[in-house]
Design an enzyme around this catalytic site. Structure first.
Site, PDB file in Angstrom:
ATOM      1  N   SER A 123      20.174  48.393  58.399  1.00 45.79           N
ATOM      2  CA  SER A 123      20.837  47.286  57.712  1.00 45.79           C
ATOM      3  C   SER A 123      19.817  46.514  56.896  1.00 45.79           C
ATOM      4  O   SER A 123      18.609  46.593  57.146  1.00 45.79           O
ATOM      5  CB  SER A 123      21.480  46.349  58.742  1.00 45.79           C
ATOM      6  OG  SER A 123      21.922  45.144  58.153  1.00 45.79           O
TER       7      SER A 123
ATOM      8  N   TYR B  19      21.594  40.909  66.302  1.00 47.10           N
ATOM      9  CA  TYR B  19      21.944  42.006  65.391  1.00 47.10           C
ATOM     10  C   TYR B  19      20.713  42.447  64.597  1.00 47.10           C
ATOM     11  O   TYR B  19      20.434  43.643  64.475  1.00 47.10           O
ATOM     12  CB  TYR B  19      23.052  41.543  64.443  1.00 47.10           C
ATOM     13  CG  TYR B  19      23.512  42.601  63.471  1.00 47.10           C
ATOM     14  CD1 TYR B  19      24.400  43.599  63.869  1.00 47.10           C
ATOM     15  CD2 TYR B  19      23.059  42.611  62.156  1.00 47.10           C
ATOM     16  CE1 TYR B  19      24.820  44.576  62.981  1.00 47.10           C
ATOM     17  CE2 TYR B  19      23.469  43.574  61.259  1.00 47.10           C
ATOM     18  CZ  TYR B  19      24.354  44.562  61.675  1.00 47.10           C
ATOM     19  OH  TYR B  19      24.766  45.531  60.787  1.00 47.10           O
TER      20      TYR B  19
ATOM     21  N   LYS C  82      18.731  46.176  64.418  1.00 44.84           N
ATOM     22  CA  LYS C  82      18.546  46.940  63.186  1.00 44.84           C
ATOM     23  C   LYS C  82      17.071  47.138  62.858  1.00 44.84           C
ATOM     24  O   LYS C  82      16.683  48.160  62.282  1.00 44.84           O
ATOM     25  CB  LYS C  82      19.290  46.264  62.033  1.00 44.84           C
ATOM     26  CG  LYS C  82      20.808  46.278  62.220  1.00 44.84           C
ATOM     27  CD  LYS C  82      21.342  47.699  62.463  1.00 44.84           C
ATOM     28  CE  LYS C  82      22.844  47.756  62.617  1.00 44.84           C
ATOM     29  NZ  LYS C  82      23.354  49.139  62.788  1.00 44.84           N
TER      30      LYS C  82
END
Length: 268
Positions: free
Chosen positions: A140, A153, A157
């Site tokens: 990401s 998150y 990533k």
């Protein structure tokens, strides 16, 4: 072994996984779908055509289930797996202090442990079809520079990015390519989720209020095709991701300042 190339895609029931499945299926590949969403996979199958697909319901957090899924797909595909697209993932937003223990563990388990398990399980199949086989991981833009309001998150990533770089070195002698996609905000159902259990404000709303672009999933699918057939380690997708990558490399101080100014706690 069959002459038709085969790709197995986790998170194939919607979003990026569905777009990539359609893209590869339209180009003659045999497509395997893995997801917990049986109905979603059925919809993806109908878009491609049942004769070119295989679906397997499983949870990427279950290491033994990975072996079962890939063995079944290999048999269905005529004895080969050329690409594993390690794509399944979930969003988690809000400040770290707002995230519950359950939310943190679920995000880590699916987004990071699930990707590591997939790589482990896929290696013997990818080695069999090497050279030219590929492990493709969905990282990401949040794996380029940490995103305020998405610390967990972002951590997952960054982990996917690190794993990609590590395995690129480990598996080079086996002839297996290991690459990642680094998309920014993609137009998928994940954008319509709330960032965490304490928020009633959707992710899409936050993105639009910030003036950031939402990239069509089809653009990620084309990038996945290029990543599988190319040599680039990380493929950045979308204007926002490209802007972050440029800034993080050439203007890190400015990116840090903008990042600190951009954070708005939930409810404000």
């Amino acid at each position: 072994m069959s002459d038709r190339k085969a790709i197995f895609i986790t998170g194939g029931g919607s979003g990026i996984g569905r777009a990539v499945a359609r893209y590869f299926g339209e180009r003659g590949w045999f497509v395997g779908l893995g997801d917990i969403d049986k109905a979603g996979m059925r919809e993806t199958e109908e878009m491609i055509g049942h004769g070119f697909t295989y679906s397997h319901v499983f949870d990427v957090r279950d290491r033994a289930a990975w072996d079962e899924a890939l063995e079944a797909f290999s048999v269905a595909a005529g004895g080969r797996i050329d690409v594993l697209f390690n794509n399944a993932g979930i969003p988690l937003g809000g400040s770290l202090l707002e995230n519950s223990t359950e939310e943190i563990e679920r995000c880590l388990d699916i987004n990071l442990k699930g990707v590591l398990f997939g790589a482990q399980a896929a290696h013997p199949y990818l080695k069999k079809t090497a050279p030219g086989s590929c492990l493709l991981n969905t990282a990401s833009a949040a794996g380029i520079y940490g995103t305020p309001g998405a610390s967990v998150y972002s951590a997952t990533k960054f982990g996917v990015r690190a794993m990609t770089e590590s395995l690129d070195g480990e598996w080079a002698e086996d002839g297996i390519k290991v690459h990642s996609l680094m998309p920014s905000f993609i137009d998928t159902p994940l954008l319509d989720h709330n960032p965490n259990a304490r928020s009633n404000e959707g992710i899409r709303q936050r993105v639009q209020e910030a003036g950031l672009e939402i990239t069509p999933a089809e653009e990620v699918a084309a990038a996945a095709w290029a990543a599988v057939h190319g040599e680039r380690l990380h493929t950045v997708v979308g204007k926002t991701a490209k802007r972050i990558a440029f800034g993080a490399r050439w203007m890190p101080g400015r990116v840090r300042k903008q990042t600190r100014e951009s954070f708005r706690p939930l409810g404000q």
